[in-house]
Design an enzyme around this catalytic site. Structure first.
Site, mmCIF file in Angstrom:
data_model
loop_
_atom_site.group_PDB
_atom_site.id
_atom_site.type_symbol
_atom_site.label_atom_id
_atom_site.label_comp_id
_atom_site.label_asym_id
_atom_site.label_seq_id
_atom_site.Cartn_x
_atom_site.Cartn_y
_atom_site.Cartn_z
ATOM 1 N N LYS A 192 -6.956 3.376 -3.589
ATOM 2 C CA LYS A 192 -7.282 3.317 -2.192
ATOM 3 C C LYS A 192 -7.536 4.751 -1.825
ATOM 4 C CE LYS A 192 -5.298 2.195 2.290
ATOM 5 N NZ LYS A 192 -4.174 1.586 3.077
ATOM 6 N N LYS A 230 -9.939 0.026 -2.424
ATOM 7 C CA LYS A 230 -10.059 -0.266 -1.174
ATOM 8 C C LYS A 230 -10.363 1.178 -0.514
ATOM 9 C CE LYS A 230 -6.868 -1.201 2.562
ATOM 10 N NZ LYS A 230 -5.370 -1.782 2.941
ATOM 11 N N ASP A 289 0.883 -1.236 -0.062
ATOM 12 C CA ASP A 289 0.074 0.022 0.155
ATOM 13 C C ASP A 289 0.779 1.007 0.044
ATOM 14 O OD1 ASP A 289 -1.754 -2.269 0.696
ATOM 15 O OD2 ASP A 289 -2.920 -0.789 1.608
#
Length: 325
Positions: free
Chosen positions: A225, A261, A162
């Site tokens: 995300k 996400k 991430d």
């Protein structure tokens, strides 16, 4: 002066549909600013409508289990220890020991220096290990440091990374720099999946969310995300809707599925189900899998488990009776 951007093998999709968009800085800027503007009123109205949708009682248990299976169970604190990570991994494997039919979560998300601890604790479980990288959460460091951060996690066995974008570069219109950094991190990931954090709470509005989403997709992000969870607002329903539109439109143009996400601020089962409804109605049912939709959360799991027991036992279990913050 026109700067050439570094295009990866996946630039513009596998068929090169958007290759012209990433030829150089000017082309990238032209493409991103040529995207249709977001109808601010419309997206907020639709998000409000989606938030009122309900699901049938007989489908609620299935929805709760689906949400559990999509969680990246997360601890990202300066006080994190190997023991805390092992405890989190045990919960990730068996979220409710009294109910072994509860699915495992999708992943455990930790800092890079603790990724090896999580990998060892989750061996054979099917639960992935995700690690934040690239000077999380600020993204303020050199390219070399960010790549070293990524390498540390990959070498420890993380299968998901991430990363955070350089919001300063994005907000000042240096799209090529952001693109090149994502490309470099994607290459450093090897076979690991790359989630690109946009930190939407620091962007100027929905149009910027759309541009940042497309920029990340063009650079090869497997998942886009919302947030680090350190900035508010984070995963609001309108923002998630704009990001879902981006991956839906990417798929329509290229045939490739990319994921979303939602991280930050999603703490209740009701919030998670609202997001699942949005996923289904905006992107489509194909995205209702842990491969294409995730929740980044620490507190959410506890409420999902309590609501699940309510469905099965007819009463709401108290916080002390079930694990989960």
């Amino acid at each position: 002066m026109t700067t050439t951007v570094t295009a990866p093998s996946t630039a513009g999709g596998r068929d090169g549909r958007f290759a012209d968009a990433v030829r150089d800085d000017a082309s990238l800027r032209r493409f991103l600013h040529g995207l249709p503007g977001v109808d601010h009123v419309g997206v907020e109205r639709r998000a409000a409508t989606l938030a009122t949708r309900s699901i049938k009682k007989e489908s609620k248990l299935q929805a709760l289990d689906m949400a559990i299976s999509m969680i990246d169970l997360t601890t990202l604190e300066g006080a994190d220890t190997p023991g805390k990570v092992r405890s989190l991994c045990a919960q990730a494997r068996r979220p409710d020991p009294d109910h072994p039919d509860v699915p495992s979560v999708a992943a455990v998300c930790v800092y890079p220096d603790l990724a090896g601890v999580a990998v060892e604790a989750l061996k054979g479980s099917g639960v992935a290990v995700a690690a934040v990288a690239t000077a999380f959460p600020s993204g303020r460091s050199s390219r070399a440091v960010k790549l070293a951060d990524t390498a540390l996690a990959i070498e420890a066995g993380a299968s998901e990374i991430d990363m955070v974008i350089d919001r300063g570069a994005f907000l000042t219109g240096r799209y090529g720099a952001v693109y090149d950094e994502i490309v470099a991190v994607k290459e450093a990931c090897g076979t690991a999946h790359l989630k690109v954090i946009l930190e939407t709470g620091e962007l100027a509005g929905y149009d910027d969310v759309r541009r940042a989403s497309w920029l990340a997709l063009l650079a090869g992000a497997d998942v886009i995300k919302t947030s680090t969870g350190k900035v508010s607002p984070a995963a609001t329903l309108p923002v998630v809707q704009v990001m879902l539109q981006a991956v839906r439109d990417w798929h329509r143009a290229t045939g490739e599925h990319r994921g979303v996400k939602a991280a930050g601020g999603i703490r209740t089962a009701k919030d998670s189900i609202r997001h699942l409804v949005a996923v289904n109605e905006v992107a489509g049912p194909a995205w209702l899998t842990p491969e294409l939709f995730r929740f980044g959360a620490s507190a959410l799991l506890g409420d999902l488990l309590r609501q699940r027991r309510t469905q099965l036992e007819g009463h709401y279990a108290d916080r002390d009776h079930i694990g989960g913050a």
